[in-house]
Scaffold this motif. Structure first.
Motif, PDB file in Angstrom:
ATOM      1  N   PHE A   1      -2.319  -2.944 -13.912  1.00  0.00           N
ATOM      2  CA  PHE A   1      -3.679  -2.415 -13.908  1.00  0.00           C
ATOM      3  C   PHE A   1      -3.592  -0.894 -13.808  1.00  0.00           C
ATOM      4  CE2 PHE A   1      -3.486  -6.585 -12.010  1.00  0.00           C
ATOM      5  CZ  PHE A   1      -4.514  -7.287 -12.628  1.00  0.00           C
ATOM      6  N   PHE A   2      -4.020  -0.197 -14.849  1.00  0.00           N
ATOM      7  CA  PHE A   2      -3.927   1.255 -14.900  1.00  0.00           C
ATOM      8  C   PHE A   2      -5.309   1.861 -14.672  1.00  0.00           C
ATOM      9  CE2 PHE A   2      -0.369  -0.278 -17.441  1.00  0.00           C
ATOM     10  CZ  PHE A   2       0.687   0.465 -16.919  1.00  0.00           C
ATOM     11  N   TYR A   3      -5.388   2.813 -13.751  1.00  0.00           N
ATOM     12  CA  TYR A   3      -6.667   3.391 -13.357  1.00  0.00           C
ATOM     13  C   TYR A   3      -6.625   4.901 -13.553  1.00  0.00           C
ATOM     14  CZ  TYR A   3      -9.952   5.291  -9.829  1.00  0.00           C
ATOM     15  OH  TYR A   3     -10.902   6.017  -9.167  1.00  0.00           O
ATOM     16  N   GLY A   4      -7.499   5.421 -14.426  1.00  0.00           N
ATOM     17  CA  GLY A   4      -7.579   6.860 -14.626  1.00  0.00           C
ATOM     18  C   GLY A   4      -7.537   7.229 -16.102  1.00  0.00           C
ATOM     19  N   VAL A   5      -8.279   8.263 -16.460  1.00  0.00           N
ATOM     20  CA  VAL A   5      -8.449   8.670 -17.854  1.00  0.00           C
ATOM     21  C   VAL A   5      -7.130   8.932 -18.585  1.00  0.00           C
ATOM     22  CG1 VAL A   5      -9.444  10.452 -19.359  1.00  0.00           C
ATOM     23  CG2 VAL A   5     -10.775   9.549 -17.437  1.00  0.00           C
ATOM     24  N   PRO A   6      -6.096   9.566 -17.973  1.00  0.00           N
ATOM     25  CA  PRO A   6      -4.869   9.858 -18.738  1.00  0.00           C
ATOM     26  C   PRO A   6      -4.180   8.625 -19.315  1.00  0.00           C
ATOM     27  CG  PRO A   6      -4.920  11.153 -16.727  1.00  0.00           C
ATOM     28  CD  PRO A   6      -6.046  10.169 -16.623  1.00  0.00           C
ATOM     29  N   TYR A   7      -4.466   7.441 -18.755  1.00  0.00           N
ATOM     30  CA  TYR A   7      -3.831   6.225 -19.275  1.00  0.00           C
ATOM     31  C   TYR A   7      -4.540   5.684 -20.523  1.00  0.00           C
ATOM     32  CZ  TYR A   7      -1.274   5.738 -14.839  1.00  0.00           C
ATOM     33  OH  TYR A   7      -0.455   5.929 -13.753  1.00  0.00           O
TER      34      TYR A   7
ATOM     35  N   ARG B   1      -3.516  10.996  -4.369  1.00  0.00           N
ATOM     36  CA  ARG B   1      -4.291  10.899  -3.132  1.00  0.00           C
ATOM     37  C   ARG B   1      -5.786  10.959  -3.367  1.00  0.00           C
ATOM     38  NH1 ARG B   1      -6.005   9.264   0.815  1.00  0.00           N
ATOM     39  NH2 ARG B   1      -4.780   7.635  -0.130  1.00  0.00           N
ATOM     40  N   SER B   2      -6.218  11.830  -4.280  1.00  0.00           N
ATOM     41  CA  SER B   2      -7.646  12.019  -4.491  1.00  0.00           C
ATOM     42  C   SER B   2      -8.336  10.778  -5.053  1.00  0.00           C
ATOM     43  CB  SER B   2      -7.896  13.208  -5.417  1.00  0.00           C
ATOM     44  OG  SER B   2      -7.216  13.036  -6.643  1.00  0.00           O
ATOM     45  N   LEU B   3      -7.555   9.811  -5.575  1.00  0.00           N
ATOM     46  CA  LEU B   3      -8.148   8.587  -6.106  1.00  0.00           C
ATOM     47  C   LEU B   3      -8.552   7.613  -5.003  1.00  0.00           C
ATOM     48  CD1 LEU B   3      -5.737   7.850  -9.093  1.00  0.00           C
ATOM     49  CD2 LEU B   3      -7.923   9.030  -9.149  1.00  0.00           C
ATOM     50  N   GLN B   4      -7.990   7.779  -3.812  1.00  0.00           N
ATOM     51  CA  GLN B   4      -8.284   6.894  -2.669  1.00  0.00           C
ATOM     52  C   GLN B   4      -8.150   5.419  -3.062  1.00  0.00           C
ATOM     53  OE1 GLN B   4     -12.189   8.635  -1.644  1.00  0.00           O
ATOM     54  NE2 GLN B   4     -11.206   9.469   0.193  1.00  0.00           N
ATOM     55  N   MET B   5      -6.986   5.091  -3.596  1.00  0.00           N
ATOM     56  CA  MET B   5      -6.773   3.730  -4.088  1.00  0.00           C
ATOM     57  C   MET B   5      -6.691   2.693  -2.983  1.00  0.00           C
ATOM     58  SD  MET B   5      -4.316   4.285  -7.361  1.00  0.00           S
ATOM     59  CE  MET B   5      -4.298   2.529  -7.692  1.00  0.00           C
ATOM     60  N   GLU B   6      -6.544   3.129  -1.750  1.00  0.00           N
ATOM     61  CA  GLU B   6      -6.577   2.181  -0.639  1.00  0.00           C
ATOM     62  C   GLU B   6      -7.930   1.476  -0.553  1.00  0.00           C
ATOM     63  OE1 GLU B   6      -7.535   6.275   1.158  1.00  0.00           O
ATOM     64  OE2 GLU B   6      -6.192   5.439  -0.375  1.00  0.00           O
TER      65      GLU B   6
ATOM     66  N   ASP C   1       0.856  -1.187   0.000  1.00  0.00           N
ATOM     67  CA  ASP C   1       0.000   0.000   0.000  1.00  0.00           C
ATOM     68  C   ASP C   1       0.892   1.238   0.000  1.00  0.00           C
ATOM     69  OD1 ASP C   1      -1.673   2.118   0.465  1.00  0.00           O
ATOM     70  OD2 ASP C   1      -2.614   1.290   2.265  1.00  0.00           O
ATOM     71  N   ASP C   2       1.079   1.811  -1.188  1.00  0.00           N
ATOM     72  CA  ASP C   2       1.855   3.045  -1.335  1.00  0.00           C
ATOM     73  C   ASP C   2       0.946   4.105  -1.966  1.00  0.00           C
ATOM     74  OD1 ASP C   2       4.091   4.621  -1.056  1.00  0.00           O
ATOM     75  OD2 ASP C   2       5.066   3.929  -2.878  1.00  0.00           O
ATOM     76  N   THR C   3      -0.306   4.141  -1.481  1.00  0.00           N
ATOM     77  CA  THR C   3      -1.354   4.905  -2.149  1.00  0.00           C
ATOM     78  C   THR C   3      -1.464   6.344  -1.673  1.00  0.00           C
ATOM     79  OG1 THR C   3      -3.019   4.159  -0.530  1.00  0.00           O
ATOM     80  CG2 THR C   3      -2.715   2.817  -2.509  1.00  0.00           C
ATOM     81  N   TYR C   4      -0.567   6.791  -0.793  1.00  0.00           N
ATOM     82  CA  TYR C   4      -0.755   8.138  -0.245  1.00  0.00           C
ATOM     83  C   TYR C   4      -0.763   9.201  -1.340  1.00  0.00           C
ATOM     84  CZ  TYR C   4      -0.412  12.517   2.043  1.00  0.00           C
ATOM     85  OH  TYR C   4      -0.673  13.812   2.402  1.00  0.00           O
TER      86      TYR C   4
END
Length: 338
Positions: A279-285, A324-329, A218-221
């Protein structure tokens, strides 16, 4: 209850009745890791107080200073920013005796436009009134962008510069912390013992979690191009004989550099065959990831969760990292929930 502004009161305490030496730490990526490293090394010989978690802003810094026990010999104070003038405000409160600028990267390009402007903003940490006869020392990596600019600003503002020359981002954090420790008279053997056992105490930073027969990191900060690269290289170095997967969220606040940064990250991941799934998450990808056996694009946390589950991973190490705003945790919570 304070009847004076918090920052004014903290500034007064620092100037008039504060005995601990202050170590100020800032940078685009890695500052919390270095804060924790420095604290652990200094604890082998000194009484130390440090910034809790990531309380590194205009509220957290004065509270950290005011919460420092009178018995503390050192305060390790992390300082963050989003724009020009913010580090200047914090350093006027903390007035650090020692400074480490960990890195200068792409974070805040959306606001500051260029890396030179980022360097100037970070170098504000040197600009505060100095106490006569008191030495002030900064520790820098010569491989850091705009090293000479930052070095000249430090010297102009009364700091002695001690530098390392380390191209590896994996080693730079440790060498900067070690250089400070050595300057303070702590034996290299003591620093090495800390390095060998080190694990950051800060939330969502390289925290290890078990899920079935897999290990989750967990390096989601937060994330920026430099910290993403660092985390991937650390994953490869720490687990050379394990099957690996990465779960990477988008990087925000990059402005016009957004597309290039995400394209470069996708290329980096694809260049390492040991990373079996990405696994890539987010529109820019979206424009750079073509779904395949190895790579997956998702527009939501729920889609990422489903894609991971559908691949039936066993005995993997999975790195989770994103802004951080993605709250990937939350994805980790979905996986580990009963």
């Amino acid at each position: 209850v304070l009847d004076v502004p918090l920052r004014s009161y903290a500034r007064h305490v620092r100037q008039n009745c504060f005995s601990a030496k202050v170590i100020g730490i800032t940078g685009s990526a890695g500052k919390t890791t270095v804060k924790d490293l420095v604290s652990e090394i200094l604890k082998t010989q000194f009484s130390v107080h440090k910034t809790s978690q990531n309380q590194n802003n205009e509220i957290g810094v004065p509270l950290t200073l005011l919460n420092t026990p009178p018995t503390a010999q050192f305060l390790v104070c992390e300082m963050g920013m989003r724009g020009r003038g913010q580090i200047l405000e914090l350093t006027q409160i903390a007035r650090p005796n020692y400074v480490i600028i960990v890195s200068l990267g792409s974070t805040h390009l959306e606001l500051l436009k260029t890396r030179r402007n980022i360097a100037l903003a970070k170098a504000e940490i040197y600009r505060f009134p100095k106490q006569s006869g008191q030495p002030y020392i900064t520790f820098l990596n010569e491989q850091m962008p705009y090293f000479e600019l930052v070095r000249s600003i430090a010297i102009k503002n009364g700091f002695q510069v001690i530098s390392i020359d380390e191209p590896s981002e994996l080693l730079s954090n440790f060498k900067l912390a070690g250089a400070l420790a050595q300057h303070l008279g702590i034996p290299a053997t003591a620093s090495k013992e800390v390095f060998d056992l080190f694990s950051t105490e800060s939330a969502h930073r390289q925290q290890l979690i078990t899920w079935e027969d897999n290990l989750l990191i967990d390096d989601t900060y937060n994330a920026n191009p430099e910290s993403m690269k660092y985390a991937i290289h650390k994953l490869l170095a720490d687990h050379p004989h394990r099957s690996l997967a990465v779960v990477l969220g988008e990087m925000r606040e990059l402005g016009s550099h957004t597309d290039q940064a995400h394209q470069d990250l996708v290329k980096l991941v694809k260049s390492h065959p040991q990373i079996a799934h990405a696994f890539f998450y987010g529109v820019p990808y979206k424009k750079f990831v073509k779904s395949s056996v190895k790579c997956y694009y998702s527009a939501s946390r729920e889609d990422v969760f489903r894609a991971i589950k559908e691949n039936h991973l066993h005995h993997y190490v999975l790195l989770f990292k994103g802004s951080r705003s993605l709250q990937m945790e939350d994805i980790i919570s979905m996986l580990t929930s009963p």
